[in-house]
Each structure stands twice: as structure tokens, then as C-alpha cells.
Design an enzyme around this catalytic site. Structure first.
Site, PDB file in Angstrom:
ATOM      1  CB  CYS A  24     -15.797  -7.901  31.379  1.00 54.07           C
ATOM      2  SG  CYS A  24     -15.188  -6.501  32.278  1.00 54.07           S
ATOM      3  CD  GLU A  29     -12.897 -15.259  31.659  1.00 54.79           C
ATOM      4  OE1 GLU A  29     -12.270 -14.197  31.485  1.00 54.79           O
ATOM      5  OE2 GLU A  29     -14.055 -15.437  31.227  1.00 54.79           O
ATOM      6  CB  CYS A  67      -9.847  -4.421  34.059  1.00 52.21           C
ATOM      7  SG  CYS A  67      -9.299  -6.053  34.552  1.00 52.21           S
TER       8      CYS A  67
HETATM    9 FE1  F3S Z   1     -11.084  -7.428  34.270  1.00 47.54          FE
HETATM   10 FE2  F3S Z   1     -12.847  -8.769  35.596  1.00 47.54          FE
HETATM   11 FE3  F3S Z   1     -13.478  -7.602  33.378  1.00 47.54          FE
HETATM   12  S1  F3S Z   1     -10.732  -9.272  35.370  1.00 47.54           S
HETATM   13  S2  F3S Z   1     -11.623  -7.619  32.138  1.00 47.54           S
HETATM   14  S3  F3S Z   1     -12.904  -6.595  35.248  1.00 47.54           S
HETATM   15  S4  F3S Z   1     -14.081  -9.602  34.006  1.00 47.54           S
END
Ligand code: F3S
Length: 282
Positions: A193, A127, A12
Site C-alpha cells: 500500500c 495482517e 491512513c
Molecule cells: Fe492503511 Fe489499508 Fe494501506 S490499513 S496502510 S490504507 S492497506
């Protein structure tokens, strides 16, 4: 024949950015430490080790450090870790994902205004532990409907609910609903996210058009398995491989489109190798 790789294949945005920052520091000739492994992928960790990068596994190891540059990974860390690094005079690069940073800001602000922070996520996940370390009032982590049911706010206590970025959206909604039914004064910040969701829907869309689909990722990676299942339901000729060596491809002339996607912990290099191989050999 066309070969198409999904844009969201592999790391990601946040993890990609963190890995790049590690390499940047290595290129500058620094002795680099990462606080926790930068990505859940053995190939990546091994390659970084070969470049002289050391993974610090615990706070104690960080405390003992006297030199080098520390990279804070995408998951983020509690506020006190910055304090520790600064007190020790250790140089650091903050690769906390901006989406995680936004959660830290929210919980900091809301808790400063007296709201109790409820983190919907997996207790113990780095996290979540990081987020907990940014609240001014003690945070509580809720993972299951039972925990949500059993939760009782103090009289007059106001709440702010946030989510771990990778938490399942449906489960998050269900847990929030339990809190709402209790009639508390709550602010809900949906901080999930959409990287995983996006990766899955993009792969499914490509698989629906492709004659052959290649899914790359570790055999133990649950998100890759899920990707494979989704692609397989759209494209019968879906291959699940870990690296290029696993690929035994036979493509009849009728194949017009080969699609490639990869799970969240697959490094770009492997995706490129597979892509080049298919382009050159067929
Ligand atoms: Fe990756 Fe950041 Fe989303 S680490 S999973 S883009 S919150």
C-alpha cells in the site's frame, strides 16, 4: 501567515475508516469489542476504553464472548474468524481495509487454482496471519533473502507471491527477484500500500516550501522519526512533538508558511489541536 496540513497526515485511510466504524457503533449504543487494538496509539485506545470499548486480545477471549458487537480491524482476520463469529451468533462489523481485502481475494482465488501462496512480509504480523487464513493451500511467509534462497518449490508447483501492505518495496523487489531466478512459474501481485510512501513524499514537498515544519507523532514511532528526518533535511526549523503540550513555538514575523504533518498513528484530534493553536496564536 499560512498554515498547511498535509492531506496524508496521521491515520491512513484504512485505520481512519476502522476507527470511525468503532465510534459509529458506540454512538448506536452498542457494547463494542475490537478484535485486537484498532490503532497503535495509546490515546486512541484509552479514549475508546472510556467510551466502553473493550479490546479482545486473543482468539480465546473472542471464543468466550457471548454478547456485543465485534469490530474486525483494518489488518483483517483469517476466514475462520468469520465462521466463529457466525457460529456464535455474534454481531460484527468488518472494518478490514479494502486493500487487505483485495489480498484475501487474490490468495483465495489463486490458491483455489492450485498455486502455492508466498506472502512476503513479517511472520506473526496480524495482517500476514490474516492473509494466511484465506488460502486453500498452505501459505509460506518469506521475510529475508536467506529464506527466499532456501525455498524450494515442489516439482511442477506454481506460485503466487503477494506482499504485506506495509512491506518495504525495495526489499519486496529483491525477494521477488530471487524467486524469479529460480525459474518457477509465478504470478506476482504487488500488494504494497502506498499510504506510507505518499505520507513521506507529501511531507517532504511541503517542508521544502515551509519556513517552519511541525511533525507530530510518538517518540517511539519509527515512521514519525523518518518523517521528521525527511522534513528536517528540507526545512531547518522542523519541530518534532507528541502533543500540543510539547510545542514551544516562536515564530518571527518573517514566517509565511507553517507546515504540519503527522505519523501514521497520530489521531486527527491532536493534529487539529496543533493546527488550531498555530492559526489562533500566530
Ligand atoms: Fe492503511 Fe489499508 Fe494501506 S490499513 S496502510 S490504507 S492497506
Amino acid at each position: 501567515m499560512e498554515v498547511v496540513v498535509t492531506k496524508s497526515a496521521g491515520f491512513c485511510f484504512g485505520v481512519k475508516r476502522a476507527v470511525e466504524q468503532v465510534y459509529e457503533q458506540v454512538r448506536e449504543g452498542k457494547k463494542v469489542y475490537t478484535y485486537g487494538s484498532i490503532a497503535h496509539n495509546e490515546t486512541v485506545v484509552r479514549e475508546l476504553e472510556e467510551q466502553g470499548v473493550t479490546v479482545l486480545e486473543s482468539r480465546e477471549e473472542l471464543e468466550r464472548l457471548t454478547e456485543g458487537t465485534v469490530i474486525i480491524r483494518a489488518h483483517g482476520v483469517p476466514e475462520e474468524i468469520y465462521g466463529l463469529l457466525e457460529a456464535k451468533g455474534i454481531e460484527y462489523v468488518d472494518a478490514t481495509c479494502p486493500f487487505v481485502q483485495r489480498i484475501h481475494e487474490t490468495v483465495q482465488e489463486q490458491s483455489a487454482q492450485g498455486r502455492r501462496i508466498v506472502i512476503i512480509g513479517n511472520s506473526g504480523h496480524p495482517e500476514v496471519e490474516g492473509t494466511k487464513g484465506w488460502t486453500k493451500t498452505p501459505a509460506i511467509v518469506i521475510e529475508t533473502p536467506e529464506q527466499a534462497q532456501n525455498f524450494e518449490a515442489k516439482k511442477g508447483e506454481k506460485l503466487c507471491i503477494v506482499a504485506q501492505t506495509t512491506f518495504n518495496y525495495k526489499k519486496f523487489q529483491d525477494l521477488v527477484e530471487i524467486f524469479r531466478k529460480k525459474g518457477y512459474d509465478i504470478i506476482v501481485a504487488n500488494t504494497i500500500c502506498n499510504a506510507t510512501q505518499e505520507r513521506q513524499s507529501e511531507a517532504t514537498r511541503l517542508a521544502a516550501r515551509a519556513d517552519v515544519m511541525i511533525v507530530i507523532g510518538g517518540t517511539h514511532s519509527s515512521n514519525t522519526r523518518k518523517l521528521y528526518e525527511l522534513c528536517r533535511s528540507e526545512c531547518e526549523n522542523t519541530y518534532y512533538i507528541q502533543t500540543l503540550e510539547d510545542l514551544q513555538l516562536e515564530l518571527p514575523n518573517s514566517v509565511e508558511l507553517v507546515g504540519i504533518t503527522a505519523g501514521a498513528s497520530t489521531p486527527n484530534k491532536i493534529i487539529e489541536e496543533v493546527q488550531n493553536y498555530v492559526r489562533i496564536n500566530f
